[in-house]
Design a protein around this motif. Structure first.
Motif, short mmCIF file in Angstrom:
data_model
loop_
_atom_site.label_atom_id
_atom_site.label_comp_id
_atom_site.label_asym_id
_atom_site.label_seq_id
_atom_site.Cartn_x
_atom_site.Cartn_y
_atom_site.Cartn_z
N PRO A 253 41.49 31.80 48.15
CA PRO A 253 42.50 32.30 47.25
C PRO A 253 42.47 33.89 47.05
CG PRO A 253 41.29 30.64 46.35
CD PRO A 253 40.56 30.97 47.83
N ILE A 254 43.50 34.36 47.09
CA ILE A 254 43.73 35.87 46.99
C ILE A 254 42.99 36.43 45.67
CG2 ILE A 254 45.35 37.71 46.25
CD1 ILE A 254 47.56 36.23 48.30
N LYS A 255 42.91 35.78 44.58
CA LYS A 255 42.35 36.21 43.58
C LYS A 255 40.85 36.30 43.45
CE LYS A 255 43.44 31.78 41.33
NZ LYS A 255 44.00 31.19 40.16
N LEU A 256 40.09 35.90 44.62
CA LEU A 256 38.73 35.81 44.43
C LEU A 256 38.06 37.26 44.55
CD1 LEU A 256 37.75 33.11 47.22
CD2 LEU A 256 37.33 32.90 44.60
N GLY A 257 38.66 38.17 45.08
CA GLY A 257 38.13 39.38 45.17
C GLY A 257 37.41 39.83 46.40
N TYR A 258 37.23 40.97 46.69
CA TYR A 258 36.31 41.61 47.82
C TYR A 258 34.99 40.93 48.12
CZ TYR A 258 34.56 44.74 51.38
OH TYR A 258 33.93 45.07 52.37
N LEU B 254 48.39 49.28 51.68
CA LEU B 254 49.68 50.12 52.13
C LEU B 254 50.83 49.70 51.10
CD1 LEU B 254 51.34 51.52 54.30
CD2 LEU B 254 51.58 49.22 55.38
N ARG B 255 50.86 48.37 50.59
CA ARG B 255 51.76 48.00 49.66
C ARG B 255 51.76 48.87 48.25
NH1 ARG B 255 53.07 45.48 45.01
NH2 ARG B 255 54.66 43.83 44.92
N GLN B 256 50.63 49.15 47.94
CA GLN B 256 50.54 50.10 46.84
C GLN B 256 50.80 51.26 47.09
OE1 GLN B 256 49.58 49.07 43.68
NE2 GLN B 256 50.17 51.11 43.23
N GLY C 226 51.13 41.79 60.08
CA GLY C 226 50.09 42.05 61.08
C GLY C 226 49.45 43.25 61.02
N LEU C 227 48.21 43.24 61.53
CA LEU C 227 47.18 44.63 61.51
C LEU C 227 47.84 45.72 62.25
CD1 LEU C 227 44.60 45.64 60.80
CD2 LEU C 227 43.72 44.84 62.94
N PHE C 228 48.37 45.54 63.35
CA PHE C 228 48.96 46.56 64.26
C PHE C 228 50.09 47.14 63.57
CE2 PHE C 228 46.33 43.89 66.98
CZ PHE C 228 45.43 44.81 67.41
N LYS C 229 51.04 46.48 63.12
CA LYS C 229 52.07 47.01 62.44
C LYS C 229 51.69 47.62 60.89
CE LYS C 229 55.37 44.01 64.35
NZ LYS C 229 56.83 42.93 64.00
N ILE C 230 50.69 47.28 60.34
CA ILE C 230 50.25 48.03 59.08
C ILE C 230 49.69 49.37 59.40
CG2 ILE C 230 48.26 47.91 57.40
CD1 ILE C 230 48.86 44.85 57.37
N LYS D 190 43.78 41.87 54.95
CA LYS D 190 44.34 41.80 53.83
C LYS D 190 44.18 43.19 53.02
CE LYS D 190 46.46 38.93 51.18
NZ LYS D 190 47.89 38.53 51.44
N THR D 191 42.97 43.74 53.33
CA THR D 191 42.66 44.88 52.37
C THR D 191 43.59 46.10 52.69
OG1 THR D 191 40.24 44.21 52.11
CG2 THR D 191 40.68 46.90 51.89
#
Length: 142
Positions: free
Chosen positions: A3-8, A43-45, A66-70, A37-38
């Motif tokens: 789950p996304i909310k688990l954290g790093y 990038l989103r932020q 995708g990683l390469f586009k990011i 995801k990191t």
């Protein structure tokens, strides 16, 4: 995955648990997912920090999946228009890219790798990811 909310830290703990139980291919897949995801979240932020609303940022991110586009899109949204390789070690980027290619081949059934190779690659990705996360936290504050 997890789950996304688990954290790093919790995500890393689960990756280590996979490896401890000899699920090295799964730990490689999950470590690459965590790295991607990191970078994706950062990038989103950056997009939001550039003045775009969250809804617009989400639409923009759909074009950069995708990683390469990011990695390619990074300089568009970095406040100083730097490429990701100017912020993060090119070696760390290459480590993550190489592991992503292996992950893709594993997931799509194109190739099977030795478990020892998956284990070693997982360790390399997590070491690179720790450095990347530290730099992103220091550089952007998130």
């Amino acid at each position: 995955m997890y789950p996304i909310k688990l954290g790093y830290n919790k995500a890393k703990e689960r990756i280590f648990d996979l490896s401890k139980n000899n699920h090295h291919a799964e730990s490689l897949i999950t470590s690459v997912f965590t790295a991607e995801k990191t970078l994706r979240r950062t990038l989103r932020q950056l997009i939001v920090s550039a003045g775009f609303k969250s809804k617009i940022a989400d639409k923009i991110m759909k074009c950069h999946s995708g990683l390469f586009k990011i990695i390619d899109a990074w300089e568009i949204f970095d406040p100083q228009h730097r490429k990701l390789s100017a912020i993060i070690s090119p070696d760390d980027i290459q480590t993550i890219k190489n592991a992503a290619q292996k992950r893709n081949k594993l997931v799509h059934g194109e190739k099977v790798y030795k478990l020892s190779e998956c284990r070693d690659d997982t360790i390399k990705v997590l070491e690179a990811l720790d450095r990347v996360k530290h730099i992103l936290d220091k550089e952007y504050g998130y």
